[in-house]
Write an enzyme that holds these catalytic residues in place. Structure first.
Site, PDB file in Angstrom:
ATOM      1  N   GLU A  49     -60.249 -43.972 -19.756  1.00 45.35           N
ATOM      2  CA  GLU A  49     -59.691 -42.468 -20.427  1.00 45.35           C
ATOM      3  C   GLU A  49     -61.270 -42.475 -21.715  1.00 45.35           C
ATOM      4  O   GLU A  49     -61.250 -42.859 -22.347  1.00 45.35           O
ATOM      5  CB  GLU A  49     -58.355 -42.846 -21.464  1.00 45.35           C
ATOM      6  CG  GLU A  49     -57.325 -43.491 -20.968  1.00 45.35           C
ATOM      7  CD  GLU A  49     -55.920 -42.985 -22.149  1.00 45.35           C
ATOM      8  OE1 GLU A  49     -55.193 -42.063 -21.133  1.00 45.35           O
ATOM      9  OE2 GLU A  49     -55.938 -43.517 -22.913  1.00 45.35           O
ATOM     10  N   HIS A  68     -55.876 -48.693 -26.431  1.00 47.71           N
ATOM     11  CA  HIS A  68     -56.303 -47.138 -26.595  1.00 47.71           C
ATOM     12  C   HIS A  68     -57.457 -46.531 -27.533  1.00 47.71           C
ATOM     13  O   HIS A  68     -57.220 -47.318 -28.827  1.00 47.71           O
ATOM     14  CB  HIS A  68     -54.480 -46.016 -27.447  1.00 47.71           C
ATOM     15  CG  HIS A  68     -54.901 -44.839 -26.787  1.00 47.71           C
ATOM     16  ND1 HIS A  68     -54.933 -44.309 -27.781  1.00 47.71           N
ATOM     17  CD2 HIS A  68     -54.168 -44.213 -25.587  1.00 47.71           C
ATOM     18  CE1 HIS A  68     -55.042 -42.991 -26.727  1.00 47.71           C
ATOM     19  NE2 HIS A  68     -54.436 -43.210 -25.982  1.00 47.71           N
ATOM     20  N   ASN A 104     -47.740 -41.275 -22.343  1.00 50.73           N
ATOM     21  CA  ASN A 104     -47.694 -42.161 -23.723  1.00 50.73           C
ATOM     22  C   ASN A 104     -47.488 -41.018 -24.727  1.00 50.73           C
ATOM     23  O   ASN A 104     -48.587 -40.063 -24.821  1.00 50.73           O
ATOM     24  CB  ASN A 104     -49.802 -42.884 -24.057  1.00 50.73           C
ATOM     25  CG  ASN A 104     -50.105 -42.689 -25.404  1.00 50.73           C
ATOM     26  OD1 ASN A 104     -49.217 -43.272 -25.789  1.00 50.73           O
ATOM     27  ND2 ASN A 104     -51.452 -42.871 -25.780  1.00 50.73           N
ATOM     28  N   TRP A 105     -46.602 -41.528 -25.518  1.00 47.54           N
ATOM     29  CA  TRP A 105     -45.540 -40.309 -26.619  1.00 47.54           C
ATOM     30  C   TRP A 105     -46.821 -40.005 -27.852  1.00 47.54           C
ATOM     31  O   TRP A 105     -46.279 -39.435 -28.361  1.00 47.54           O
ATOM     32  CB  TRP A 105     -44.943 -40.516 -26.518  1.00 47.54           C
ATOM     33  CG  TRP A 105     -43.588 -40.107 -25.089  1.00 47.54           C
ATOM     34  CD1 TRP A 105     -44.232 -39.338 -24.055  1.00 47.54           C
ATOM     35  CD2 TRP A 105     -42.184 -39.781 -25.152  1.00 47.54           C
ATOM     36  NE1 TRP A 105     -43.057 -39.178 -23.212  1.00 47.54           N
ATOM     37  CE2 TRP A 105     -41.998 -38.774 -23.430  1.00 47.54           C
ATOM     38  CE3 TRP A 105     -40.762 -40.213 -26.644  1.00 47.54           C
ATOM     39  CZ2 TRP A 105     -40.109 -38.915 -23.672  1.00 47.54           C
ATOM     40  CZ3 TRP A 105     -39.610 -39.516 -25.571  1.00 47.54           C
ATOM     41  CH2 TRP A 105     -39.738 -39.789 -24.495  1.00 47.54           C
ATOM     42  N   GLY A 133     -50.890 -37.818 -21.443  1.00 51.14           N
ATOM     43  CA  GLY A 133     -50.260 -37.091 -23.048  1.00 51.14           C
ATOM     44  C   GLY A 133     -49.570 -36.509 -23.150  1.00 51.14           C
ATOM     45  O   GLY A 133     -48.108 -36.467 -23.168  1.00 51.14           O
ATOM     46  N   GLY A 134     -50.094 -36.062 -23.722  1.00 52.52           N
ATOM     47  CA  GLY A 134     -49.452 -34.317 -23.898  1.00 52.52           C
ATOM     48  C   GLY A 134     -48.532 -33.739 -22.949  1.00 52.52           C
ATOM     49  O   GLY A 134     -46.991 -33.580 -22.738  1.00 52.52           O
TER      50      GLY A 134
HETATM   51  P1  PGA Z   1     -53.745 -36.618 -23.529  1.00 58.03           P
HETATM   52  O1  PGA Z   1     -53.651 -38.031 -23.654  1.00 58.03           O
HETATM   53  O2  PGA Z   1     -53.218 -36.880 -21.993  1.00 58.03           O
HETATM   54  O3  PGA Z   1     -52.726 -35.558 -24.207  1.00 58.03           O
HETATM   55  O4  PGA Z   1     -55.677 -36.215 -23.311  1.00 58.03           O
HETATM   56  C1  PGA Z   1     -53.697 -39.296 -23.036  1.00 58.03           C
HETATM   57  C2  PGA Z   1     -53.643 -40.399 -23.555  1.00 58.03           C
HETATM   58  O5  PGA Z   1     -54.379 -40.410 -24.831  1.00 58.03           O
HETATM   59  O6  PGA Z   1     -53.505 -41.139 -23.150  1.00 58.03           O
END
Ligand code: PGA
Length: 257
Positions: A162, A92, A10-11, A237-238
Site C-alpha cells: 500500500e 498498516h 479495512n474499516w 479502505g473507504g
Molecule cells: P483506502 O485505504 O482504500 O481508503 O485508500 C486503504 C488502506 O488504508 O488500507
C-alpha cells in the site's frame, strides 16, 4: 501459477456503533454468497466478539506484539483466538506513521499471529517522498526483510503493498495529491516485492504468496489493477465500508477468474 484472489477490507475507525457495524457486515455477507472469493474485513476490535458472519471472514486491524501484560489499550492475539478470528492486519501505514510502530515490533506481531494460526496481512509501503527520491525499493526491502525475520511459514502470510501516497488519508499525505498507483507502477512494484520474497524464500514460495494492492482501490480502477499478473487482490479502505462499493470489486474479480 494462478493465485486465488483475496479481497480485504479495512474499516479503520470509520464505523463507531455496533448496530451500524452489524448492518453493514450483514449486507456485505449476504452478497458474498454469490462469489467464491476469499474475503475478510478488518473491523475495530471492540466489535469482534459481537458480530458474526457466514461467508465473510473477520479480521483485527492490529494486535499487540506480546500475548498479554501491562499494555494499556492494546489488543491481544489470545482474544482473537478466543473470538475465533482468523486474520489480522499488521504494520498498516497508519500504525507505522501515526503510532510510530517499528519494523521490529511488526516482525514480532507477524510471528505471534502465526504462532496462533492467525493469518497476518503484513502491510508495507513507501511515502511520497521515498517514492520521489527513489529510496522506495530500499524501504520496501527493509520492511520485508525485517518484518519477516525468522518467519518460516510464509505460505500463511498475506502481503499488502500500500503506497502511503495512494492511501486515502490526508493526515498521512498532508502535502501531496492522493491518487491510486497506476496499474503499470503497481505491477512493477509488486513484481519487485515478489523478487525480494524470492531472494528470501525461493521461487516456489514467492510464486504462491498473495500480494494485495491497497490505496484508493475501488470499482472504477480495480479491473486494471487486478488484471496485472503480480496483483492478487486488494486491501480496500473507504470502498469496503458498504456493500454497494465493495461488491462491484468482487464482480470484477470473478470476471477475471
Ligand atoms: P483506502 O485505504 O482504500 O481508503 O485508500 C486503504 C488502506 O488504508 O488500507
Amino acid at each position: 501459477m494462478t493465485r486465488p484472489y483475496v479481497i480485504g477490507g479495512n474499516w479503520k475507525l470509520q464505523v463507531t456503533s455496533l448496530s451500524e457495524a452489524k448492518r453493514r457486515l450483514e449486507e456485505i455477507d449476504s452478497h458474498l454468497e454469490n462469489f467464491d472469493i476469499e474475503t475478510f474485513i478488518a473491523v475495530p476490535s471492540v466489535f469482534l466478539y459481537s458480530v458474526s458472519t457466514q461467508n465473510l471472514k473477520l479480521a483485527a486491524e492490529d494486535i499487540h506484539y506480546e500475548e498479554s501484560g501491562a499494555y494499556t489499550g492494546a489488543t491481544s492475539v489470545l482474544s482473537l483466538v478466543d473470538a475465533g478470528i482468523g486474520y489480522t492486519l499488521v504494520g498498516h501505514s497508519e500504525r507505522r506513521i501515526i503510532f510510530k510502530e517499528t519494523d521490529e515490533e511488526i516482525n514480532k506481531k507477524v510471528k505471534l499471529a502465526l504462532k496462533y494460526d492467525i493469518t497476518p496481512v503484513l502491510c508495507i509501503g513507501e511515502t511520497a517522498k521515498e517514492r520521489e527520491t527513489g529510496e522506495y525499493k530500499e524501504v520496501l526491502r527493509r520492511q520485508l526483510v525485517v518484518g519477516l525475520q525468522g518467519v518460516e511459514n510464509l505460505e500463511k502470510v498475506i502481503i499488502a503493498y500500500e503506497p502511503v501516497w495512494a492511501i486515502n488519508n490526508k493526515a498521512l499525505n498532508p502535502d501531496t495529491e492522493i491518487k491510486p498507483a497506476t496499474p503499470a507502477d503497481a505491477e512493477a512494484t509488486h513484481s519487485f516485492v515478489r523478487r525480494v520474497i524470492e531472494e528470501l524464500y525461493g521461487q516456489n514460495i514467492s510464486q504462491s504468496v498473495r500480494i494485495l494492492y491497497g490505496g484508493s482501490m475501488k470499482a472504477s480502477n480495480a479491473e486494471e489493477l487486478l488484471k496485472q499478473p503480480n496483483i492478487d487482490g486488494g486491501l480496500i479502505g473507504g470502498a469496503s465500508l458498504k456493500a454497494e462499493t465493495l461488491i462491484p470489486v468482487h464482480r470484477i474479480c470473478s470476471s477475471l477468474n
